[in-house]
Design an enzyme around this catalytic site. Sequence first.
Site, mmCIF file in Angstrom:
data_model
loop_
_atom_site.group_PDB
_atom_site.id
_atom_site.type_symbol
_atom_site.label_atom_id
_atom_site.label_comp_id
_atom_site.label_asym_id
_atom_site.label_seq_id
_atom_site.Cartn_x
_atom_site.Cartn_y
_atom_site.Cartn_z
ATOM 1 N N CYS A 28 0.932 -1.314 0.246
ATOM 2 C CA CYS A 28 0.020 0.062 0.103
ATOM 3 C C CYS A 28 0.860 1.358 0.024
ATOM 4 O O CYS A 28 0.558 2.304 -0.601
ATOM 5 C CB CYS A 28 -0.936 -0.145 1.096
ATOM 6 S SG CYS A 28 -2.003 -1.403 1.206
ATOM 7 N N THR A 29 2.096 0.987 0.757
ATOM 8 C CA THR A 29 2.939 2.392 0.797
ATOM 9 C C THR A 29 3.500 2.465 -0.810
ATOM 10 O O THR A 29 3.382 3.441 -1.292
ATOM 11 C CB THR A 29 4.220 2.180 1.647
ATOM 12 O OG1 THR A 29 3.492 1.959 2.947
ATOM 13 C CG2 THR A 29 4.966 3.124 1.860
#
Length: 156
Positions: free
Chosen positions: A45-46
Site C-alpha cells: 500500500c505504501t
Amino acid sequence: MTIEIGKQAPDFTLQAHNGETIKLSSLKGTTIVLYFYPKDMTPGCTTEACDFRDQVVQFTEVDAVILGISPDPVDRHQKFAEKYGLPFLLLADPEHQVAEEYGVWKLKKNFGKEYMGIERSTFIIDKTGTLVKEWRKVKVKGHVEDALTYIKENLI
C-alpha cells in the site's frame, strides 16, 4: 449494488484525512482515479501510494484527481499522508460500505487464515460521473502508469 462499466459510479460521502467531507458526485467535471487499498503503512500500500504521489503532476495535467480509500480511520490516514508526503486525499471507509458498493470487500486468504478485507482495485470515473475502467486484484508494479496511460489514451 453492482457496479458496471458504462453506468454512473455509486455516489458516496466519506471523511478525508485533511478533515474535509468528500462527496463523489460533487467532483463531476473532473476525471477521478478512485483506488481502494487494504491498509495504511503496509509495504504494498505504501508503494502504491508513493507511485501515485510520484505521478500526481501527470494526473493533474490530464485533469484527474486521485482518491485513495481504505477502512483505516482518518487519524491513521493523516499519519500515512504526512509520513509519505501524499498530495491527494485518503478517504476513511471504516464500515467498508463504499468498498462493498464497489465490490472490493472480499474474503481473503493469507497464511491459511480467511478474513474479510479490501481487494486492491482501481476505478476510473469520467467527467460525467460514469465508470469507464476498472482494475481488480491489482498488482502494484506498473499499475499507476497503466491508469495514467488509460486516461491519456481514452479521456483527453
